[in-house]
Motif scaffolding. Structure first.
Motif, PDB file in Angstrom:
ATOM      1  N   GLY A   9       0.776  -0.979  -0.168  1.00  0.00           N
ATOM      2  CA  GLY A   9       0.022   0.056  -0.113  1.00  0.00           C
ATOM      3  C   GLY A   9       0.943   1.276  -0.115  1.00  0.00           C
ATOM      4  N   ALA A  10       1.847   1.531   0.546  1.00  0.00           N
ATOM      5  CA  ALA A  10       2.680   2.611   1.246  1.00  0.00           C
ATOM      6  C   ALA A  10       3.688   2.741  -0.256  1.00  0.00           C
ATOM      7  CB  ALA A  10       3.261   2.253   1.492  1.00  0.00           C
ATOM      8  N   LYS A  11       3.603   2.261  -0.813  1.00  0.00           N
ATOM      9  CA  LYS A  11       4.544   1.498  -2.115  1.00  0.00           C
ATOM     10  C   LYS A  11       3.603   2.302  -3.732  1.00  0.00           C
ATOM     11  CE  LYS A  11       8.903   1.870  -4.448  1.00  0.00           C
ATOM     12  NZ  LYS A  11       9.795   2.241  -3.619  1.00  0.00           N
ATOM     13  N   LEU A  12       2.204   2.017  -3.257  1.00  0.00           N
ATOM     14  CA  LEU A  12       1.588   2.593  -4.146  1.00  0.00           C
ATOM     15  C   LEU A  12       0.786   3.430  -3.782  1.00  0.00           C
ATOM     16  CD1 LEU A  12      -1.382  -0.639  -4.598  1.00  0.00           C
ATOM     17  CD2 LEU A  12       0.017   0.113  -6.638  1.00  0.00           C
ATOM     18  N   ARG A  13       0.595   4.148  -2.378  1.00  0.00           N
ATOM     19  CA  ARG A  13       0.974   5.331  -2.619  1.00  0.00           C
ATOM     20  C   ARG A  13       1.664   6.372  -2.696  1.00  0.00           C
ATOM     21  NH1 ARG A  13      -1.127   3.737   2.330  1.00  0.00           N
ATOM     22  NH2 ARG A  13       0.755   4.491   3.212  1.00  0.00           N
ATOM     23  N   GLU A  14       3.383   6.075  -3.215  1.00  0.00           N
ATOM     24  CA  GLU A  14       3.955   6.552  -3.150  1.00  0.00           C
ATOM     25  C   GLU A  14       3.951   6.530  -4.874  1.00  0.00           C
ATOM     26  OE1 GLU A  14       9.034   5.545  -3.675  1.00  0.00           O
ATOM     27  OE2 GLU A  14       8.261   5.355  -1.477  1.00  0.00           O
ATOM     28  N   ILE A  15       4.024   5.617  -5.463  1.00  0.00           N
ATOM     29  CA  ILE A  15       3.889   5.789  -7.354  1.00  0.00           C
ATOM     30  C   ILE A  15       3.155   6.875  -7.510  1.00  0.00           C
ATOM     31  CG2 ILE A  15       3.444   4.323  -9.014  1.00  0.00           C
ATOM     32  CD1 ILE A  15       4.627   1.594  -7.418  1.00  0.00           C
ATOM     33  N   ARG A  16       1.414   6.483  -7.198  1.00  0.00           N
ATOM     34  CA  ARG A  16       1.063   7.652  -7.482  1.00  0.00           C
ATOM     35  C   ARG A  16       0.718   9.076  -7.027  1.00  0.00           C
ATOM     36  NH1 ARG A  16      -3.894   9.927  -4.647  1.00  0.00           N
ATOM     37  NH2 ARG A  16      -3.545   8.212  -3.127  1.00  0.00           N
ATOM     38  N   THR A  17       1.523   8.994  -6.160  1.00  0.00           N
ATOM     39  CA  THR A  17       2.280  10.790  -5.337  1.00  0.00           C
ATOM     40  C   THR A  17       3.246  11.391  -6.399  1.00  0.00           C
ATOM     41  OG1 THR A  17       1.524  10.110  -3.474  1.00  0.00           O
ATOM     42  CG2 THR A  17       2.592  12.169  -3.851  1.00  0.00           C
ATOM     43  N   MET A  40      -6.511  -1.636  -1.536  1.00  0.00           N
ATOM     44  CA  MET A  40      -5.103  -2.222  -2.148  1.00  0.00           C
ATOM     45  C   MET A  40      -4.149  -0.639  -1.199  1.00  0.00           C
ATOM     46  SD  MET A  40      -4.768  -3.433  -5.571  1.00  0.00           S
ATOM     47  CE  MET A  40      -5.071  -2.073  -6.031  1.00  0.00           C
ATOM     48  N   GLU A  41      -3.871   0.251  -1.136  1.00  0.00           N
ATOM     49  CA  GLU A  41      -3.245   1.445  -0.719  1.00  0.00           C
ATOM     50  C   GLU A  41      -3.572   1.352   0.632  1.00  0.00           C
ATOM     51  OE1 GLU A  41      -3.892   5.447  -1.653  1.00  0.00           O
ATOM     52  OE2 GLU A  41      -3.127   4.708  -3.760  1.00  0.00           O
ATOM     53  N   ASN A  42      -4.532   0.720   1.030  1.00  0.00           N
ATOM     54  CA  ASN A  42      -4.492   0.556   3.236  1.00  0.00           C
ATOM     55  C   ASN A  42      -4.146  -0.666   3.326  1.00  0.00           C
ATOM     56  OD1 ASN A  42      -5.298   3.453   4.292  1.00  0.00           O
ATOM     57  ND2 ASN A  42      -6.867   3.394   2.114  1.00  0.00           N
ATOM     58  N   ARG A  73      13.747  -5.243   5.324  1.00  0.00           N
ATOM     59  CA  ARG A  73      14.812  -4.520   5.991  1.00  0.00           C
ATOM     60  C   ARG A  73      13.859  -3.634   7.313  1.00  0.00           C
ATOM     61  NH1 ARG A  73      15.916  -2.340   0.884  1.00  0.00           N
ATOM     62  NH2 ARG A  73      18.004  -3.762   0.850  1.00  0.00           N
ATOM     63  N   LEU A  74      12.588  -3.089   8.059  1.00  0.00           N
ATOM     64  CA  LEU A  74      12.656  -1.985   8.507  1.00  0.00           C
ATOM     65  C   LEU A  74      11.604  -3.019   9.904  1.00  0.00           C
ATOM     66  CD1 LEU A  74      10.528   0.700   7.190  1.00  0.00           C
ATOM     67  CD2 LEU A  74      11.984   0.773   8.765  1.00  0.00           C
ATOM     68  N   VAL A  75      11.364  -4.259   9.089  1.00  0.00           N
ATOM     69  CA  VAL A  75      10.781  -5.980  10.104  1.00  0.00           C
ATOM     70  C   VAL A  75      11.680  -6.360  11.203  1.00  0.00           C
ATOM     71  CG1 VAL A  75       9.991  -7.288  10.766  1.00  0.00           C
ATOM     72  CG2 VAL A  75       9.050  -6.002   8.896  1.00  0.00           C
ATOM     73  N   THR A  76      13.154  -6.317  10.491  1.00  0.00           N
ATOM     74  CA  THR A  76      13.893  -7.100  11.291  1.00  0.00           C
ATOM     75  C   THR A  76      15.147  -5.491  11.925  1.00  0.00           C
ATOM     76  OG1 THR A  76      14.390  -8.318   9.437  1.00  0.00           O
ATOM     77  CG2 THR A  76      16.654  -7.868  10.475  1.00  0.00           C
ATOM     78  N   ASP A  77      14.782  -4.504  11.667  1.00  0.00           N
ATOM     79  CA  ASP A  77      16.121  -3.812  12.584  1.00  0.00           C
ATOM     80  C   ASP A  77      14.575  -3.148  13.855  1.00  0.00           C
ATOM     81  OD1 ASP A  77      17.361  -2.926  10.235  1.00  0.00           O
ATOM     82  OD2 ASP A  77      16.417  -1.607   9.372  1.00  0.00           O
ATOM     83  N   MET A  78      13.140  -3.748  13.323  1.00  0.00           N
ATOM     84  CA  MET A  78      12.858  -3.059  14.573  1.00  0.00           C
ATOM     85  C   MET A  78      12.509  -4.021  15.615  1.00  0.00           C
ATOM     86  SD  MET A  78       8.766  -0.704  13.746  1.00  0.00           S
ATOM     87  CE  MET A  78       8.636  -2.450  12.519  1.00  0.00           C
ATOM     88  N   ARG A  79      12.768  -5.683  14.804  1.00  0.00           N
ATOM     89  CA  ARG A  79      12.629  -6.485  16.316  1.00  0.00           C
ATOM     90  C   ARG A  79      13.508  -6.712  16.737  1.00  0.00           C
ATOM     91  NH1 ARG A  79      12.085 -12.168  13.501  1.00  0.00           N
ATOM     92  NH2 ARG A  79      12.065 -12.745  15.613  1.00  0.00           N
ATOM     93  N   GLU A  80      15.380  -5.643  16.001  1.00  0.00           N
ATOM     94  CA  GLU A  80      16.006  -6.380  16.268  1.00  0.00           C
ATOM     95  C   GLU A  80      15.866  -4.963  17.924  1.00  0.00           C
ATOM     96  OE1 GLU A  80      21.367  -6.807  16.221  1.00  0.00           O
ATOM     97  OE2 GLU A  80      20.284  -6.441  14.440  1.00  0.00           O
ATOM     98  N   ALA A  81      15.643  -3.751  17.257  1.00  0.00           N
ATOM     99  CA  ALA A  81      16.005  -2.539  18.485  1.00  0.00           C
ATOM    100  C   ALA A  81      15.153  -3.110  19.821  1.00  0.00           C
ATOM    101  CB  ALA A  81      15.155  -1.359  17.527  1.00  0.00           C
ATOM    102  N   LEU A  82      13.490  -3.724  19.197  1.00  0.00           N
ATOM    103  CA  LEU A  82      12.701  -3.746  20.393  1.00  0.00           C
ATOM    104  C   LEU A  82      13.366  -5.987  21.087  1.00  0.00           C
ATOM    105  CD1 LEU A  82       9.413  -4.296  18.678  1.00  0.00           C
ATOM    106  CD2 LEU A  82       9.823  -3.314  20.255  1.00  0.00           C
ATOM    107  N   ALA A  83      14.811  -6.046  20.470  1.00  0.00           N
ATOM    108  CA  ALA A  83      15.171  -6.885  21.305  1.00  0.00           C
ATOM    109  C   ALA A  83      16.081  -6.515  22.551  1.00  0.00           C
ATOM    110  CB  ALA A  83      15.823  -7.584  20.444  1.00  0.00           C
ATOM    111  N   SER A 102       4.241  -1.766   6.466  1.00  0.00           N
ATOM    112  CA  SER A 102       3.591  -1.775   5.326  1.00  0.00           C
ATOM    113  C   SER A 102       2.998  -0.624   5.293  1.00  0.00           C
ATOM    114  CB  SER A 102       2.765  -3.325   5.001  1.00  0.00           C
ATOM    115  OG  SER A 102       4.036  -4.311   5.148  1.00  0.00           O
ATOM    116  N   ASN A 103       2.223  -0.387   6.628  1.00  0.00           N
ATOM    117  CA  ASN A 103       1.640   0.945   6.429  1.00  0.00           C
ATOM    118  C   ASN A 103       1.805   2.314   7.046  1.00  0.00           C
ATOM    119  OD1 ASN A 103      -0.379  -1.306   5.852  1.00  0.00           O
ATOM    120  ND2 ASN A 103      -1.909  -0.859   7.216  1.00  0.00           N
ATOM    121  N   ALA A 104       2.671   2.126   8.308  1.00  0.00           N
ATOM    122  CA  ALA A 104       3.360   3.294   8.469  1.00  0.00           C
ATOM    123  C   ALA A 104       4.788   3.604   8.395  1.00  0.00           C
ATOM    124  CB  ALA A 104       2.656   4.048   9.923  1.00  0.00           C
TER     125      ALA A 104
END
Length: 466
Positions: A9-17, A40-42, A73-83, A102-104
């Protein structure tokens, strides 16, 4: 195994913008209804095959842009930070992290920045005795980490710099080897190049216009430093414009990034994108043959392979990493789903650590990460001598690899049993976020598992994971 549904969704919004289209106009061009596009965008619906094809046909979009590289990448980075122990046992479920990425994505990056600031503050407090009495001590983000994250989220591919370096390389064709041609070009611009046994690796005197290189450095290193200086002298407006877009928070970060961009230019000029991609495919990514063809070092070739992510002409998505003898990661990049530990060293089960034991040889490994993704990994030691007796020798190990589905395009996969489950060794990213319960090399317990300690029984670990 069924393919994972694509939520972008975020990528679709980015492409549309980027195309300056309203949702209504964008939906019409994709051949879907407005409510369907909105869903789809949400991320209430996955991106359908019809939409993927329409994006490619209507807008000429490289559909691999819809991949979940940034989200993963963001998921992996957040999981490691939350560890981090500061969060205790309150780590959110993996599904929630994926929704956030994905959404934010902006919120996810803000969280990572906040955690990074916390870590830096904690480290400063831990060494308070050293900081006492200093004036002007204040919290600033680590310039090195800021630059590392910039290249990390650019997929280590900087299009404008890459294409400019490729054009520069084309201009030198017919003028001899790139080293001699570059020296001649610099002389034409009033820059004299000299080699000195007592000089540092590279030193440019702005006043005299003399560029001095170490005569003890290997030829490929000298060529690289020549082209790095060309980037600083001739491509300064391009480098500065790229830095302006990056908006680094400190001058130190901007300076480090400028050197990084100049390094990028040098590598891309020695190994111009189109020619290098063709040679990589023809040689089946044989690092030694590529090094000989382009007059580069093994490390330079491996790093360049990890940057071949030009839209419409992408190479194999590789990961590349360099570690020192203590296991600390000094360079890292991944175009694959494999992400490296942002804090601390790499998994000890990875073959990159064993490369120090077998100098001058390539080590091959078939590996599987906890998420079930399988890779082929190539590792080798890299020794950088000081050039004279008594000079310190720097020793590193590098690893280059890709998902096993691309393995047959690599000469290093020949003779390996890619279809046997037992051939794949289990590796992880960081012990704190690794879900394996039977790892004999675990250093700390995983965050998301409870511990069971039995006083009268001891196995490999002094506890059991529930």
């Amino acid at each position: 195994m069924s393919a994972r549904k694509l939520y972008a969704g975020a990528k679709l919004r980015e492409i549309r913008t980027r195309l300056s289209l309203t949702q209504k106009d964008f939906a019409a061009k994709l051949g879907v209804s407005l409510p369907y596009l909105n869903q789809m965008e949400n991320n209430n619906r996955p991106v359908s095959t019809t939409v993927v094809l329409a994006l490619a046909q209507e807008f000429g979009l490289d559909v691999t842009e819809l991949g979940q590289g940034d989200s993963e990448r963001l998921v992996t980075d957040m999981r490691e930070a939350l560890a981090d122990p500061v969060f205790g046992d309150a780590a959110p479920p993996l599904a929630d992290l994926r929704l956030t990425a994905s959404n934010a994505p902006a919120l996810a990056r803000a969280f990572l920045e906040l955690h990074k600031a916390y870590r830096q503050t904690h480290e400063r407090l831990a060494s308070l005795d050293e900081a006492l009495g200093r004036e002007g001590t204040q919290l600033q983000p680590s310039p090195w980490e800021e630059v590392r994250d910039f290249f990390h989220y650019c997929d280590n591919y900087i299009d404008a710099v890459d294409r400019t370096a490729e054009r520069f390389s084309e201009l030198l064709q017919g003028e001899g080897d790139i080293r001699s041609a570059t020296i001649a070009r610099l002389a034409h611009k009033g820059v004299k190049v000299r080699f000195d046994h007592n000089a540092p690796l590279r030193q440019f005197d702005v006043t005299s216009g003399v560029l001095t290189l170490s005569a003890l450095a290997p030829p490929e290193t000298q060529t690289f430093q020549l082209l790095l200086q060309v980037a600083l002298l001739r491509q300064n407006p391009l480098l500065e414009a790229t830095l302006d877009l990056a908006r680094f928070q400190t001058e130190a970060a901007r300076g480090i990034a400028k050197i990084g961009l100049a390094n990028y230019f040098a590598g891309a000029a020695i190994m111009p994108y189109g020619a290098f991609l063709r040679a990589a495919q023809e040689t089946r990514h044989d690092l030694e043959r590529l090094a000989a063809l382009f007059g580069a070092s093994i490390e330079q070739v491996a790093h360049r392979l990890s940057t071949l992510q030009r839209p419409g002409a992408k190479g194999i998505p590789f990961f590349f990493v360099r570690v020192d003898q203590a296991g600390t990661i000094t360079k890292r990049h991944s175009s694959t789903r494999l992400q490296f530990a942002r804090f601390g060293g790499a998994c000890p089960l990875w073959n990159v650590h064993r490369a120090f034991e077998t100098p001058g040889r390539f080590l091959r490994q078939l590996a599987e990460t906890p998420d079930g993704v399988r890779y082929i990994s190539l590792a080798r030691d890299v020794t950088k001598p000081g050039g004279h007796f008594g000079a310190p020798v720097r020793r590193y190990a590098i690893a280059l690899g890709c998902e096993v589905k691309h393995a047959r395009a690599m000469v290093y996969a020949d003779g390996m049993d890619l279809d046997r489950d037992e051939a794949f060794e289990p590796i992880g990213i960081s012990c704190r976020i690794c879900e394996r319960t039977t790892c004999h090399q675990r250093s700390v317990p995983p965050l998301e598992r409870r511990l069971h300690v039995t006083l009268n029984r001891r196995d490999v670990l002094p506890y059991e994971l529930e």
